[in-house]
Write a protein that holds these residues in place. Structure first.
Motif, mmCIF file in Angstrom:
data_model
loop_
_atom_site.group_PDB
_atom_site.id
_atom_site.type_symbol
_atom_site.label_atom_id
_atom_site.label_comp_id
_atom_site.label_asym_id
_atom_site.label_seq_id
_atom_site.Cartn_x
_atom_site.Cartn_y
_atom_site.Cartn_z
ATOM 1 N N GLY A 1 96.421 10.117 -37.211
ATOM 2 C CA GLY A 1 97.445 11.115 -36.911
ATOM 3 C C GLY A 1 97.092 11.967 -35.699
ATOM 4 O O GLY A 1 95.937 12.268 -35.450
ATOM 5 N N GLY B 1 98.557 14.982 -35.072
ATOM 6 C CA GLY B 1 98.683 16.408 -35.345
ATOM 7 C C GLY B 1 98.737 16.636 -36.844
ATOM 8 O O GLY B 1 98.895 15.710 -37.630
ATOM 9 N N LEU B 2 98.626 17.869 -37.252
ATOM 10 C CA LEU B 2 98.597 18.219 -38.667
ATOM 11 C C LEU B 2 99.888 17.800 -39.366
ATOM 12 O O LEU B 2 99.852 17.248 -40.468
ATOM 13 C CB LEU B 2 98.347 19.720 -38.834
ATOM 14 N N LYS B 3 101.046 18.042 -38.729
ATOM 15 C CA LYS B 3 102.329 17.664 -39.340
ATOM 16 C C LYS B 3 102.392 16.166 -39.582
ATOM 17 O O LYS B 3 102.834 15.720 -40.635
ATOM 18 C CB LYS B 3 103.490 18.093 -38.444
ATOM 19 N N GLU B 4 101.970 15.389 -38.586
ATOM 20 C CA GLU B 4 102.022 13.933 -38.722
ATOM 21 C C GLU B 4 101.085 13.452 -39.819
ATOM 22 O O GLU B 4 101.444 12.577 -40.612
ATOM 23 C CB GLU B 4 101.668 13.262 -37.394
ATOM 24 N N ILE C 1 100.049 15.142 -42.489
ATOM 25 C CA ILE C 1 100.625 15.528 -43.780
ATOM 26 C C ILE C 1 101.791 14.614 -44.148
ATOM 27 O O ILE C 1 101.901 14.157 -45.289
ATOM 28 C CB ILE C 1 101.052 17.019 -43.761
ATOM 29 N N PHE C 2 102.652 14.327 -43.177
ATOM 30 C CA PHE C 2 103.791 13.441 -43.415
ATOM 31 C C PHE C 2 103.308 12.051 -43.828
ATOM 32 O O PHE C 2 103.804 11.487 -44.809
ATOM 33 C CB PHE C 2 104.657 13.359 -42.153
ATOM 34 N N GLN C 3 102.366 11.492 -43.097
ATOM 35 C CA GLN C 3 101.857 10.150 -43.398
ATOM 36 C C GLN C 3 101.196 10.119 -44.782
ATOM 37 O O GLN C 3 101.390 9.173 -45.546
ATOM 38 C CB GLN C 3 100.847 9.713 -42.329
#
Length: 193
Positions: free
Chosen positions: A71, A73-76, A78-80
């Motif tokens: 990933g 970034g943090l958002k990516e 968490i999403f993954q």
């Protein structure tokens, strides 16, 4: 475009065309055989579909979890991770409770088969002038009504509906694709002349 020699036009389709349509015909025969087996043993076919979906979800979940490691970034990340965990839970549910998963999959399968039928009808409308496009319309109509059958008999038909509908879909798709293969061979013979 290069013109065909007299020898080539007497021989029919090119070796590449024969090879491609030969493999295509073999694949359609496999579709039809699997379709017949699924119709003969619908409960076994439904259980196989349930297991297959379970394993696909597990592998998909693992791919998402591996993707989370890369990933950006943090958002990516968490999403993954979230998607991977959801897939793993769904896959585990399907593998440990195959009969309950069949009921869920039956309703989903009806929607997917109906959507496939709509897509075939739309393809027909776009390719009306092509040879064998009538088979696309036939396939689309049959698939749409087969998918609709699920909605009228759900959930009581969950045990046999997946097997029968998958079997009929495989059989009809195999037959229509066989007609496409024969049409492709016919057209390549005409083009070679």
């Amino acid at each position: 475009m290069a013109t065909a020699s007299p020898v080539q036009s007497l021989q029919g389709p090119s070796p590449a065309t024969r090879k491609i349509t030969g493999w295509y015909i073999a694949a359609t025969a496999l579709f039809m055989v699997l379709g017949i087996f699924a119709i003969i043993e619908p409960a076994v076919a439904a259980l196989a579909v349930s297991r297959l979906v379970g394993w696909l979800l597990v592998f998909g979940g693992l791919v998402y979890l591996i993707g989370a490691c890369a990933g950006r970034g943090l958002k990516e990340v968490i999403f993954q991770l979230a998607i991977g965990i959801i897939y793993l839970i769904g896959g585990r549910y399907s593998l440990t409770h195959p009969h309950l998963a069949m009921a869920t999959l039956t309703l989903l399968l009806g929607a997917v088969i109906m959507a496939g039928g709509v897509a075939e009808i739309i393809s027909y409308l776009r390719l009306k002038s092509a040879d064998a496009s009538g088979w696309m319309l036939f396939n689309g109509i049959i698939r749409f009504f087969l998918g609709g059958m699920i909605w009228f008999h759900w959930p009581s038909s969950s045990v046999w509906a997946i097997g029968i509908l998958v079997g009929l879909t495989l059989l009809i798709t195999g037959m229509t694709r066989l007609m496409f293969a024969f049409t492709a061979r016919k057209l390549s013979r005409l083009e070679a002349r």
